[in-house]
Scaffold this active site. Structure first.
Site, PDB file in Angstrom:
ATOM      1  N   SER A   1       1.208   8.725   5.083  1.00  8.62           N
ATOM      2  CA  SER A   1       0.644   8.692   3.734  1.00  8.62           C
ATOM      3  C   SER A   1       1.786   8.983   2.782  1.00  8.62           C
ATOM      4  O   SER A   1       2.400  10.041   2.863  1.00  8.62           O
ATOM      5  CB  SER A   1      -0.449   9.753   3.576  1.00  8.62           C
ATOM      6  N   ARG A   2       2.075   8.028   1.893  1.00  8.80           N
ATOM      7  CA  ARG A   2       3.220   8.226   0.996  1.00  8.80           C
ATOM      8  C   ARG A   2       2.877   9.179  -0.146  1.00  8.80           C
ATOM      9  O   ARG A   2       3.726   9.496  -0.957  1.00  8.80           O
ATOM     10  CB  ARG A   2       3.699   6.867   0.469  1.00  8.80           C
ATOM     11  N   VAL A   3       1.622   9.592  -0.218  1.00  7.91           N
ATOM     12  CA  VAL A   3       1.225  10.582  -1.231  1.00  7.91           C
ATOM     13  C   VAL A   3       1.340  11.976  -0.621  1.00  7.91           C
ATOM     14  O   VAL A   3       1.744  12.931  -1.269  1.00  7.91           O
ATOM     15  CB  VAL A   3      -0.207  10.296  -1.736  1.00  7.91           C
TER      16      VAL A   3
ATOM     17  N   THR B   1       0.821  -1.228   0.000  1.00  6.75           N
ATOM     18  CA  THR B   1       0.000   0.000   0.000  1.00  6.75           C
ATOM     19  C   THR B   1       0.851   1.273   0.000  1.00  6.75           C
ATOM     20  O   THR B   1       2.065   1.219   0.170  1.00  6.75           O
ATOM     21  CB  THR B   1      -0.948   0.003   1.211  1.00  6.75           C
TER      22      THR B   1
END
Length: 499
Positions: A364-366, A338
């Protein structure tokens, strides 16, 4: 009249020569073993992996193991209706489920058949449950926010359309509550929601359906359920059914959100089937391809390129940990697939912080790409302030004398924790979230007693609803200018005067 022995032999030879073998071994097979939701079939030499098989009694199965001398099948239905020696037929079709707008507002089983008593579903078309995830060229970066309506998520762990964000934590820490709040928050948006319940009690699913109906969310939602009482084969196929329904909307240029509740039970059902089919177990008795099981499912969530319509499918898988062990096999598998995780701590939950999101272990990698400009501006310092507060709080427990700066930091941290608390089924519009976070960040709440923070928050929301509707729209659409900040400060002062 007696028949001579040589005549008998000539009659038998003629019969043998004229005998036509009715069963085509290439297209049909014979059950050699059945039980526990699986069957082994001899024959069907031309069968494809994932192909549907017709068993007697109108029972459908699927080919999972293609071995040298038999086919290992899983059965979607009653195993009791099938016995050894039964003839089964190929369908020459990969497993398919109905998709389209006709499914909105309905509760269906893992095969896409209605189970809500509202009659037949007249679906536009059917799509195969196993599809190859789209390549990089057909996608674009995640850049549009998908608002959950939860302050602690939208501010610190933002989710974008097309992202895959894991919700992870122990039993009864509010994982499903986050998912349901996110669905309710899509009411005024163009996002279609699909909720896949894997291995849950039917009563729990009925409660969720009731809550969604009460909040007017069922009209843009689909519920796919494979309950705890159903065979492992249906639990295994349910998430693939859900994602296929979501892909239909994504490919149509629309936006969809899918929740898998939960993939821990999905992995267990796959383990059960695999061990029955004698696939070799690896770590923690899971088959070696359990990583591929979840990666091929979650990779299907994406934001399409503009050439393909720009549709999106966002995935929120849920994983259950045991004793807060985030390093176990299945949790680490899904974390690596994810784009980040929301980690819910049981200690936080029982101390009254709800949603119980642990800001230190959540990511959150975004990141800011999935936030609107104003939210990005006000939340820049929030995560750092919270992390510092957590460290200082542990230090302050030693009872040491604290200087004024440390005391101020502790006061600010307590109020930040307080404003991030939120009741279930009450998602907040993003403008209100920006205002309350701004109010805490700029120190307007520092002199307010902790027990009165909730009152100030309620007063702020009612003031915004009655006097500042246009300003709230402007806040969402524009960046934060000095003039806007000044107006926000004036609103905060006005609210504090009313208390």
């Amino acid at each position: 009249m007696k028949i001579q022995p040589d005549e008998i032999s000539s009659i038998l030879k003629a019969k043998i020569n004229d005998f036509k073998f009715e069963i085509d071994v290439e297209e049909t097979g014979k059950v050699v073993q059945v039980g526990d939701g699986i069957a082994r079939v001899y024959g069907m030499n031309n069968i494809m992996a994932g192909e549907m098989i017709q068993f007697p009694g109108n029972v459908i199965g699927m080919a999972l193991n293609l071995e040298e001398d038999n086919v290992g099948c899983i059965i979607f239905g009653e195993t009791r209706k099938i016995k050894e020696g039964d003839i089964v037929k190929r369908t020459k079709q990969i497993l398919q489920v109905p998709v389209g707008d006709a499914l909105l507002g309905r509760v269906v089983n893992a095969m896409g058949q209605p189970i809500d008593g509202k009659g037949e579903i007249k679906a536009e078309k059917k799509m195969p449950v196993e599809r190859k995830a789209l390549g990089v060229i057909k996608r674009q970066p995640v850049k549009e926010p998908l608002q959950t309506g939860l302050k602690s998520i939208d501010s610190m762990i933002p989710i974008g359309r097309g992202q895959r964000e894991l919700i992870i934590g122990d039993r009864q820490t509010g994982k499903t509550a986050i998912a349901i709040d996110t669905i309710i928050n899509q009411k005024e948006t163009d996002v279609i929601c699909i909720y896949v319940a894997i291995g849950q009690k039917k009563s729990s699913v009925a409660k969720i359906v009731k809550v969604l109906e009460e909040h007017g969310a069922m009209e843009y939602s689909i519920i796919v359920t494979a309950s705890a009482s159903e065979p492992a084969s249906l639990l295994y196929i349910a998430p693939y059914t859900g994602v296929t329904m979501g892909e239909y909307f994504r490919d149509d240029g629309r936006h969809a959100l899918i929740i898998y509740d939960d993939l821990s039970k999905h992995a267990i059902s796959y383990r059960e089937l695999s061990l029955l089919l004698r696939r070799p177990p690896g770590r923690e008795a899971y088959p070696g391809d359990v990583f591929y099981l979840h990666s091929r499912l979650l990779e299907r969530a994406s934001k399409l390129s503009d050439d393909l319509g720009g549709g999106s499918l966002t995935a929120l898988p849920i994983i259950e940990t045991q004793a807060d062990d985030i390093t176990a096999y299945i949790p680490t598998n899904v974390i690596s697939i994810t784009d980040g995780q929301m980690y819910l701590g049981s200690r936080l939950f029982y101390s009254g912080v709800r949603p119980a999101i642990n800001a230190g272990l959540s990511v959150s990698r975004v990141g800011g790409s999935a936030q609107i400009k104003a939210m990005k501006r006000v939340t820049g310092q929030l995560r750092i302030d919270l992390a510092q507060y957590t460290e200082l709080e542990a230090f302050a427990k030693f009872g040491a004398e604290l200087d004024k700066a440390t005391q101020d930091q502790l006061r600010r941290g307590q109020r930040l924790i307080e404003i991030l608390k939120q009741d279930q089924y009450s998602p907040l519009p993003v403008a209100k979230q920006i205002m309350i976070i701004f109010m805490a960040n700029e120190g307007f709440l520092d002199e307010v007693e902790v027990e009165n923070v909730m009152r100030v928050e309620d007063e702020l929301y009612s003031t915004l609803d009655t006097e500042y509707k246009d300003f709230m729209k402007k806040l969402v659409e524009e960046d934060l200018s000095d003039k806007t900040k000044e107006e926000m400060s004036n609103i905060c002062k006005k609210v504090l005067r009313k208390i």
